[in-house]
Write a protein that holds these residues in place. Structure first.
Motif, PDB file in Angstrom:
ATOM      1  N   CYS A   1       0.834  -1.214   0.000  1.00 35.66           N
ATOM      2  CA  CYS A   1       0.000   0.000   0.000  1.00 35.66           C
ATOM      3  C   CYS A   1       0.861   1.254   0.000  1.00 35.66           C
ATOM      4  O   CYS A   1       0.594   2.206  -0.740  1.00 35.66           O
ATOM      5  CB  CYS A   1      -0.934   0.014   1.204  1.00 35.66           C
TER       6      CYS A   1
ATOM      7  N   ASN B   1       2.539   1.618  -3.371  1.00 34.66           N
ATOM      8  CA  ASN B   1       1.565   2.085  -4.359  1.00 34.66           C
ATOM      9  C   ASN B   1       1.291   3.579  -4.206  1.00 34.66           C
ATOM     10  O   ASN B   1       1.140   4.300  -5.204  1.00 34.66           O
ATOM     11  CB  ASN B   1       0.251   1.307  -4.239  1.00 34.66           C
TER      12      ASN B   1
ATOM     13  N   GLU C   1       4.255   5.469  -5.612  1.00 33.05           N
ATOM     14  CA  GLU C   1       4.211   5.385  -7.071  1.00 33.05           C
ATOM     15  C   GLU C   1       3.145   6.318  -7.647  1.00 33.05           C
ATOM     16  O   GLU C   1       3.397   7.050  -8.612  1.00 33.05           O
ATOM     17  CB  GLU C   1       3.924   3.943  -7.503  1.00 33.05           C
TER      18      GLU C   1
END
Length: 98
Positions: free
Chosen positions: A70, A73, A76
């Motif tokens: 998480c 992500n 990113e």
């Protein structure tokens, strides 16, 4: 992260001010250890996580729900959005020069 940790402390019965202070000090202490020692966070975790202790119990709970993924992500997504915004700003700058 700090807010979520503080909320967990409140959930477990701590006053909000105490929970927030403990959460902030925990994050501060972890960051300070990484910066001062230069050691990999995983190695530091292994040094502080006692067998059957509170730290490893918390880490296990985070790993069960894919915490690392998480966070990765989120980083990113933020990086991609930053690039998009930068490109859009450059495009606007180019258009205004015309």
């Amino acid at each position: 992260m700090i807010e979520a940790m503080a909320d967990g402390g409140v959930r477990m019965g701590l006053p909000r001010s105490v929970a927030l202070n403990l959460a902030a000090q925990t994050v501060f202490g972890a960051a300070k250890m990484v910066l001062e020692t230069g050691e990999h966070p995983g190695l530091l975790k292994d040094k502080v996580a006692s067998p059957g202790g509170t730290t490893i119990a918390g880490i296990h709970a985070l790993e069960r729900v894919g915490f690392r993924g998480c966070v990765m992500n989120a980083v990113e997504a933020a990086a991609k959005r930053s690039k998009e915004l930068s490109e859009a700003a450059e495009e606007e700058k180019s258009k205004s020069k015309l």
